[in-house]
Design an enzyme around this catalytic site. Structure first.
Site, short mmCIF file in Angstrom:
data_model
loop_
_atom_site.label_atom_id
_atom_site.label_comp_id
_atom_site.label_asym_id
_atom_site.label_seq_id
_atom_site.Cartn_x
_atom_site.Cartn_y
_atom_site.Cartn_z
N LYS A 139 1.67 -10.99 23.20
CA LYS A 139 0.82 -12.15 22.96
C LYS A 139 -0.24 -12.23 24.04
O LYS A 139 0.01 -11.69 25.12
CB LYS A 139 1.62 -13.45 22.90
CG LYS A 139 2.65 -13.69 24.02
CD LYS A 139 2.25 -13.67 25.46
CE LYS A 139 1.24 -14.64 25.98
NZ LYS A 139 0.99 -14.45 27.47
N TYR A 223 1.79 -20.79 24.87
CA TYR A 223 3.20 -21.20 24.80
C TYR A 223 3.32 -22.65 24.34
O TYR A 223 4.23 -23.00 23.58
CB TYR A 223 3.89 -21.02 26.16
CG TYR A 223 4.18 -19.58 26.50
CD1 TYR A 223 5.38 -18.99 26.09
CD2 TYR A 223 3.28 -18.80 27.20
CE1 TYR A 223 5.66 -17.67 26.38
CE2 TYR A 223 3.54 -17.48 27.48
CZ TYR A 223 4.73 -16.91 27.08
OH TYR A 223 5.00 -15.60 27.35
P1 NAD Z 1 -0.82 -6.31 34.15
O1 NAD Z 1 -2.17 -6.46 34.70
O2 NAD Z 1 0.33 -6.36 35.09
O3 NAD Z 1 -0.69 -4.94 33.33
C1 NAD Z 1 -1.73 -4.49 32.50
C2 NAD Z 1 -1.64 -2.98 32.37
O4 NAD Z 1 -2.75 -2.52 31.61
C3 NAD Z 1 -1.71 -2.27 33.74
O5 NAD Z 1 -0.78 -1.22 33.77
C4 NAD Z 1 -3.12 -1.70 33.77
O6 NAD Z 1 -3.21 -0.50 34.53
C5 NAD Z 1 -3.36 -1.42 32.29
N1 NAD Z 1 -4.78 -1.36 31.94
C6 NAD Z 1 -5.32 -0.45 31.13
N2 NAD Z 1 -6.65 -0.65 31.02
C7 NAD Z 1 -6.95 -1.70 31.77
C8 NAD Z 1 -8.16 -2.36 32.07
N3 NAD Z 1 -9.33 -1.99 31.52
N4 NAD Z 1 -8.11 -3.41 32.90
C9 NAD Z 1 -6.94 -3.84 33.43
N5 NAD Z 1 -5.75 -3.23 33.18
C10 NAD Z 1 -5.77 -2.17 32.37
O7 NAD Z 1 -0.65 -7.42 33.01
P2 NAD Z 1 0.70 -7.97 32.39
O8 NAD Z 1 1.05 -9.24 33.07
O9 NAD Z 1 1.70 -6.91 32.31
O10 NAD Z 1 0.18 -8.38 30.91
C11 NAD Z 1 0.00 -7.42 29.90
C12 NAD Z 1 0.14 -8.12 28.53
O11 NAD Z 1 1.44 -8.66 28.43
C13 NAD Z 1 -0.83 -9.27 28.32
O12 NAD Z 1 -1.26 -9.28 26.97
C14 NAD Z 1 -0.01 -10.51 28.60
O13 NAD Z 1 -0.42 -11.65 27.89
C15 NAD Z 1 1.36 -10.05 28.13
N6 NAD Z 1 2.46 -10.73 28.86
C16 NAD Z 1 3.43 -11.34 28.12
C17 NAD Z 1 4.47 -11.99 28.75
C18 NAD Z 1 5.56 -12.63 27.94
O14 NAD Z 1 6.39 -13.35 28.51
N7 NAD Z 1 5.61 -12.37 26.64
C19 NAD Z 1 4.50 -12.06 30.14
C20 NAD Z 1 3.50 -11.42 30.88
C21 NAD Z 1 2.48 -10.77 30.22
#
Ligand code: NAD
Length: 375
Positions: A139, A223
């Site tokens: 999401k 949420y």
């Molecule tokens: P994050 O920044 O920790 O991870 C993002 C990943 O994407 C990294 O590994 C990064 O290297 C990669 N990436 C590839 N291309 C990129 C670019 N152009 N710019 C930035 N990063 C790039 O983020 P996250 O917190 O892991 O979130 C990722 C997804 O998961 C989001 O859509 C977020 O909404 C979702 N999420 C959901 C929950 C949940 O509880 N369901 C919790 C956290 C995050």
């Protein structure tokens, strides 16, 4: 919404009794001829090795009944090496964003789990569908409703399942609150409050509109929105919203900070919702004619706290530990849907509904008026 009565029962049954016979072929219902011979588990490639992937999702595969982590997709070779070693995934099953489409030729992969910045969800879902793989996508489903529609169409065309990572639909306290509200514990519901927010640190993609699609609403306010829908069990008919963002704060050059919104549902229930990138919130409450039921925190990873107020007394309710955590329930649900042919309870259509409402929320805030929705 996806949360109809039958879906809810399916999940409750699945949480207690286990999901599917693990020996059933996972690929039988998938569209691509390139898919593998029958396998025992739904075998996932995780796409994007960021915080949520490595700290929450990848460690949970061991808690599932019907899923396995078999491949990794990342733009960083060192991450592929590190997590490949940790999860015993050979280099033949490592991909980057350029050769990602080659997953089509790997019969060991049944599904992908997309955990990338929001703007990349649509592209990587559509590419996975074209490769004949089922999709779990985080999401918010995408940056726009139009992208969500394209994702649904691509998965339908490829005859693969599409599910959105709404983990709270598999979390026992949230399920318990829904049950209690539906069973009439608090009488006829009138008011829902749902608040979500945290202090967003500067310098991350979440604050960069092209990557995030928006500010707190896209990331955490969703949420409050999704909870208002599953707590009421209805779809809103009217949306009003007010934004408050300090544009001198360098974090908020092109995304919003606080956006509060109100949803009116057909039964008359009103949801008052908070979304913030500057203040901490994680709660909801449903108030009815006989009392209220609520949680704080309501949608965390662990440590849910539930209270019920009835007859002038407020009591905390503690549930026994679940047989399966919310992530394992979520991962196994897609496996069950692949086997049974059923649609996930949080299919692409569920993500699309939230996205259409988010667009209405932004429009209401921008135009300073109530927006009719769902006609
Ligand atoms: P994050 O920044 O920790 O991870 C993002 C990943 O994407 C990294 O590994 C990064 O290297 C990669 N990436 C590839 N291309 C990129 C670019 N152009 N710019 C930035 N990063 C790039 O983020 P996250 O917190 O892991 O979130 C990722 C997804 O998961 C989001 O859509 C977020 O909404 C979702 N999420 C959901 C929950 C949940 O509880 N369901 C919790 C956290 C995050």
């Amino acid at each position: 919404m996806g949360w109809d009565e039958q879906s809810r029962r399916n999940v409750l049954a699945g949480m207690g009794a286990g999901l599917v016979a693990a020996a059933t072929p996972m690929t039988a219902l998938a569209g691509s001829k390139r898919l593998a011979a029958p396998v025992k588990k739904l075998r996932y490639a995780v796409v994007g090795l960021g915080n949520y992937a490595v700290n929450q999702i990848m460690p949970r595969f061991k808690d599932t009944e019907s899923c396995e982590l078999v491949a990794l997709v990342s733009g960083t070779p060192a991450k592929l090496e590190k997590y490949g070693a940790q999860y015993n995934i050979p280099a033949t099953h490592h991909y980057n964003y350029q050769n990602y489409d080659k997953i089509a030729d790997n019969p060991d992969i049944d599904a992908v789990y997309i955990i990338l910045p929001n703007s990349m969800h649509a592209e990587y879902t559509i590419r996975a569908a074209k490769a004949g793989k089922h999709v779990m996508c985080e999401k918010p489903m995408a940056n726009t409703a139009q992208e969500c529609e394209a994702m649904i169409a691509a998965c339908r065309k490829a005859k693969v399942k599409l599910m959105i990572g709404y983990r709270c639909h598999f979390e026992q306290y949230n399920l318990h609150v829904i049950e209690q509200v539906r069973s009439g514990l608090i009488g006829k519901p009138h008011v829902i409050t749902a608040e979500h927010g945290f202090y967003a640190q500067p310098g991350q993609w979440r604050l960069d509109r092209p990557l995030s699609g928006g500010g707190s609403m896209m990331d955490i306010g969703i949420y409050s929105l999704n909870a208002a829908r599953y707590l009421s069990g209805e779809e809103p008919v009217l949306v009003t919203a007010t934004e408050s963002t300090d544009r001198t704060d360098p974090r908020f050059k092109n995304v919003e900070d606080q956006i509060d919104f109100q949803l009116k549902f057909p039964s008359g229930v009103i949801a008052n919702c908070v979304s913030s990138y500057s203040t901490g919130h994680n709660s909801f409450r449903v108030t009815g004619e006989k009392g209220w039921i609520g949680m704080e925190p309501a949608t965390p990873y662990t440590g849910h706290q539930l209270w019920v107020r009835k007859g002038g007394k407020t009591e905390q309710v503690t549930l026994p530990p679940p047989s399966k955590n919310q992530w394992a329930g979520q991962l196994d649900h897609l496996a069950e849907c692949v086997v049974s042919g059923k649609e996930p309870i949080v299919a692409g259509e569920e993500g699309l509904k939230d996205m259409r409402l988010i667009e209405a929320i932004y429009r209401s805030a921008r135009e300073g008026r109530a927006i009719k929705v769902g006609a």
